[in-house]
Every structure is written in C-alpha cells, then in structure tokens.
Design a protein around this motif. Structure first.
Motif, short mmCIF file in Angstrom:
data_model
loop_
_atom_site.label_atom_id
_atom_site.label_comp_id
_atom_site.label_asym_id
_atom_site.label_seq_id
_atom_site.Cartn_x
_atom_site.Cartn_y
_atom_site.Cartn_z
N SER A 195 0.83 -1.19 0.00
CA SER A 195 0.00 0.00 0.00
C SER A 195 0.87 1.25 0.00
O SER A 195 1.72 1.42 0.88
N THR A 227 0.50 3.09 3.45
CA THR A 227 0.98 2.61 4.74
C THR A 227 2.30 1.85 4.70
O THR A 227 2.83 1.50 5.75
N ASN A 228 2.86 1.56 3.51
CA ASN A 228 4.17 0.93 3.46
C ASN A 228 5.22 1.98 3.80
O ASN A 228 5.35 2.99 3.10
N SER A 259 0.80 10.56 14.08
CA SER A 259 -0.32 10.31 13.18
C SER A 259 -1.33 11.45 13.26
O SER A 259 -1.77 11.84 14.34
N THR A 286 1.45 -6.55 5.00
CA THR A 286 0.99 -5.88 6.22
C THR A 286 0.43 -4.50 5.91
O THR A 286 -0.58 -4.07 6.48
N SER A 287 1.09 -3.79 5.01
CA SER A 287 0.64 -2.43 4.67
C SER A 287 -0.75 -2.47 4.01
O SER A 287 -1.59 -1.60 4.26
N GLU A 337 -3.25 -3.00 6.70
CA GLU A 337 -3.42 -1.79 7.50
C GLU A 337 -4.32 -0.79 6.78
O GLU A 337 -5.19 -0.16 7.40
N GLN A 338 -4.15 -0.64 5.47
CA GLN A 338 -5.01 0.26 4.72
C GLN A 338 -6.46 -0.23 4.75
O GLN A 338 -7.39 0.56 4.95
N GLU A 361 -7.88 -2.03 6.98
CA GLU A 361 -8.42 -1.82 8.32
C GLU A 361 -8.81 -0.36 8.54
O GLU A 361 -9.85 -0.07 9.15
N MET A 362 -7.99 0.57 8.05
CA MET A 362 -8.31 1.99 8.16
C MET A 362 -9.63 2.30 7.45
O MET A 362 -10.47 3.03 7.97
#
Length: 528
Positions: free
Chosen positions: A52, A55-56, A312, A495-496, A499-500, A502-503
């Motif tokens: 991503s 988020t990476n 953040s 993972t990135s 995370e995206q 999930e956001m």
C-alpha cells in the motif's frame, strides 16, 4: 577559519566527545518514475506486490501513481542507508512486470496532462486527503512538473552533541531551542553555499522537448526530442523545473525558527485569489483542499527544510512548534543517472562533510539583500554553472565560481578530517578530493558527462534515459534478494495492505467534515 568553527572542531575532536559524531542519523528518499520498456510513462496502478502506498513505510508514491518513492530508515552510517536503498531497488525491480525505473530527474516522455495518473491512496479519509491535495497540485502547477524526480537527504546530529556544544558556549537557551536554532543556522549556511552542490552534483542539463508543453523558454535544441543549455548543471532546479511564482517572497530570511513557522502557518491560512477563482469542488468532487496560498505545509517548495518526525494526524508545523527541529531535509539533489541508486557513497560522504561544516561554522543572520544574492547565485549555477569564468556574488563582490568553490573545499577539509578520524579511514577526504577535481575540470561533473554522452550517441535525452534505466534494471536483477530479505519486503507489503484495509473498514464520519476540521487545525495558536 572562524574562531567559533575552530573551537567547535576542537571540542568534537576531544576524546571525551569523539563518539558523538557517530550518533547522528542519515536517511535517503529516492523518487523514480515507472516506465514501460519503450521509456514511456507506465500508466497502470501502483503494483500490488509493492504494498500500500499509504501505509508501506519504505515504498510509496509521490505525486503520481507512476512516481515511486523509496525511503530508507534513518541510520547512523549512510553506508547502511545505501545498503537498505539497494535492497529496496532489488525488491522493486523483481516485482515490476515489463516496467523499468526511470534513471533521470527530468521525466520520460509523458502522455497528455489528462492521462498522467494522480496517486491514489484508497478511500480512507487520510488517503483521500493525500489524493485531493495532489489534485490541487495539478490545478495549480500542472501535472508535468509534479513528475520531476529528486533525491532527498535527511541529516541529523545527535541531541547529545548539540547539548555538549551548548554547554561549552554557555548558552542560556533550553536544549530544544538551542538545537532548533542551531539547525536554522545550518540552513542559513546551506543556502549561502548550496550553489556548490548544484555545480558538483547537478545532473539535468537536458530534457525532453515534450516536457515544456509549449511553455516559453531559452533552451537550445540538441535534437528533435531534446532541449538543453550548454553550461547548465540542473534544469530541474531552474525556473523550468520545480518552481512556483506564487510562493515568491513567502519565506523571510532564515534567522530563527519562530519566523519560519509563522510564515508557513500564515501561508496555509492565507486565501490566494487565483486559487479562490478555481474553488474547492467541481461537479460535487473535491479538486483541492482549500484555496489558500498553500494547501498544506509540504506544498512549500524549498531546497532544504527543517523537519521533525510527526505523529499520526499531526501537521508538520504543529510538530516543529511543539518539539522543535529534529533533522534537516536536503531537497535539491538531482538523481545521478550514472548511479543505479541515484546517489553514490562518495557523494553521501561529501554531503556529510558539507553539512557538518554548515552546522559548525559561523552563520551570520541574513537580510533581504543576502537572500537575493544567494538566490541569484543558485539560479546562475543551475543554468550556467560550467561556463568558464562564471562570476557569483559574495557579499556584493564578484568572485569566480571555481575560486570560491576551492576556498570552500579548503574549509570543509577540516570536517572531512574530523569525520574520518571517527571512522579511522579516509572516505570523506577522498570524497572531498573527487569534488576538487570537478572544480578544476568541469568536464568531470555529472552534467558535463550527461551532455558528453548525448553528443557521442544519438543526442536524444529520452534514449539516453532509457539506456541507463535498462542498465540499472539489469544491475539489480542480476543480484536477487535472498529468501530472508524477500520475506521481509513481502511481509511489509502484505501488512501495509492489511493496514489500509483496516483503516477503511473502521473509519467513521463524513469526508467533508474531516477536510473542514483538517483545514481548521492550523498551528496558529501554538506559534503565536
């Protein structure tokens, strides 16, 4: 050599403080366009295999979906950062399908403006803020300019080092303020002498005729697809490249952090008539975040910035106001087309010696006349830095670029010696010697080498860029990552993406309200 510079050198050379220089950090951000095998801009989405872009932490995008940005962690030794940058390149090259990484700062052949893809970061509010901001950049400056690539060099000295210097000079400032004002002093010196970096490392004396898209210019024609200036070092940093007339006069002289923050805070609140005429929405869609002179702080174009790692959702000036300057970001470095990573270890060692010199040397306060002089010196160097006998202005007195450059190298020699003493080798001194050779013979500079290569082949910037891009791809692909390294980057990518997702899944509220709140969260109350 100033008394202050001499005292600081002696202080850091003392056995009690010798290790402090090794505790600073270096990080590199390298931008590069994705292109197809014919050297045209790749128009596909950001490769999923790279993770991503939102988020990476090590592989993202800048302005365009096609403009990759590789980010190293901050390391004590720049050689370690370069090794990490090398691994990122090897991973990315292995994942690109029928694509290359463009080897130049100036863009490849670009499609029509409408077809240049703006970076997409998904549907989360933070992702959409980043995307709409880039829509605003397109409206304000055009998409082609945003496709220029550069290399950012992040540099810090340790907080303990600043504390030791402060104590030795009996400063009454608190630690945070002393460190911040010391970085601002570094920036003042950098601005005085950054023309030297453009002469030594500028690598964009030519560009594709397609880039200017009908704009008026004074460039000469080298071939049907290539324009150039015979003595230019960095057209990227000239008025043909990363410039913005609306921002002219935005920043006062860099005499203290507070004035910098006040000016930047004002610019993100100040309505600008030309942008007000555009508005913030078109057909119900956001086209820019606001109509102020700057949408956000990062829109301010500068050759160097004071920086602080942000939390953040935090705005850059909020972080500076609250916690002070943590490091500086050098933003004027061209991509070196002869180096697969875009920068060499020798160049990095010289930058460390140069920046340490800027940090330790006397840094007189500036005024508008000083600002005009350093701006003109920089502008002359990027357009005609290799012109024999070129004169710059030093405190109102004409001086030959080569003479002034050699004098500066003599002064920087002391920081190169000090850095090598910490490492028990001669890498910084050797890097300095290589730059002296360039001042004695302009043909050794990257800009001269680029033009010599063009003249010796087909005189085509586009074909030169493609040849270098293919050569660099082969260099990386013949050195694949091992299983452990591949697992690391694959995991980072997966993972990135998670995370995206999930956001986007957990976010709440309305995007319009989110933008309004973001625009209202200016750091005015913190800095006033």
């Amino acid at each position: 050599m100033s008394n202050l510079f001499t005292r600081r050198l002696a202080l850091l050379a003392d056995d009690a403080h010798r290790d402090l220089l090794n505790q600073g950090r270096r990080g590199i951000e390298r931008e590069t366009l994705r292109v197809d095998l014919q050297g045209k801009l790749a128009l596909g989405p950001h490769p999923v295999a790279l993770g991503s872009a939102l988020t990476n932490p090590q592989i993202t995008t800048d302005y365009s979906e096609s403009l990759l940005e590789f980010i190293t962690p901050a390391e004590h030794d720049v050689a370690t950062a370069l090794e990490e940058l090398d691994r990122i390149h090897r991973f990315a090259n292995a994942k690109l399908d029928h694509e290359l990484l463009w080897s130049q700062s100036m863009p490849c052949t670009l499609p029509e403006e409408a077809d240049i893809p703006i970076a997409w970061y998904g549907t989360s509010h933070i992702g959409m803020i980043k995307h709409v901001y880039r829509r605003g950049l397109a409206l304000r400056y055009g998409k082609a300019m945003q496709c220029i690539a550069g290399l950012h060099y992040n540099y810090s000295l340790s907080e303990d080092l600043w504390r030791v210097i402060k104590q030795s000079e009996h400063s009454t400032l608190d630690d945070k303020s002393y460190q911040s004002e010391s970085y601002i002093a570094l920036i003042r010196n950098f601005q005085r002498y950054s023309w030297l970096l453009m002469y030594l490392f500028g690598a964009s004396p030519a560009l594709s005729t397609h880039f200017l898209r009908g704009r008026e210019h004074e460039l000469q024609t080298l071939s049907d697809d290539t324009l150039y200036l015979p003595y230019a070092t960095s057209l990227r940093m000239s008025d043909l490249g990363y410039q913005n007339n609306a921002q002219a006069g935005l920043m006062p002289p860099y005499n203290d952090l507070e004035s910098y923050m006040r000016s930047l805070s004002r610019a993100v609140r100040l309505p600008y008539p030309a942008y007000e005429a555009i508005g913030t929405r078109r057909n119900g869609e956001w086209i820019q975040l606001n109509t102020n002179l700057l949408q956000i702080e990062n829109e301010y174009y500068a050759t160097i910035r004071p920086k602080r790692v942000i939390n953040s959702g935090e705005r850059p000036v909020e972080a500076l106001c609250a916690r002070g300057v943590q490091y500086i970001e050098v933003r004027c470095m061209d991509i070196d087309p002869f180096e697969p990573l875009g920068i060499s270890l020798s160049t990095s060692r010289f930058l460390d010696a140069f920046l340490l010199f800027c940090a330790l040397d006397e840094s007189p306060l500036t005024d508008e006349a000083n600002n005009r002089e350093r701006t003109e010196n920089f502008a002359r160097t990027v357009k005609e830095g290799r012109r024999p006998g070129l004169l710059l202005q030093r405190d109102g007195v004409p001086v030959k670029l080569q003479d002034w450059g050699l004098e500066l190298l003599e002064r920087i020699q002391a920081t190169a010696d000090l850095l090598d003493a910490q490492r028990t080798d001669t890498q910084h001194v050797q890097a300095l010697a290589a730059q002296k050779e360039k001042l004695l013979d302009a043909n050794l500079t990257p800009s001269a080498r680029v033009l010599a290569e063009l003249q010796a082949t087909d005189k085509s910037f586009e074909q030169f860029g493609l040849r270098q891009s293919i050569a660099h791809a082969q260099y990386f692909r013949t050195r694949p990552l091992n299983a452990e390294e591949n697992f690391y980057f694959d995991t980072l990518a997966k993972t990135s993406i998670a995370e995206q997702e999930e956001m986007e899944r957990t976010q709440s509220g309305d995007f319009d309200a989110f933008v309004e709140a973001y625009n209202q969260r200016t750091p005015q109350q913190l800095c006033d």
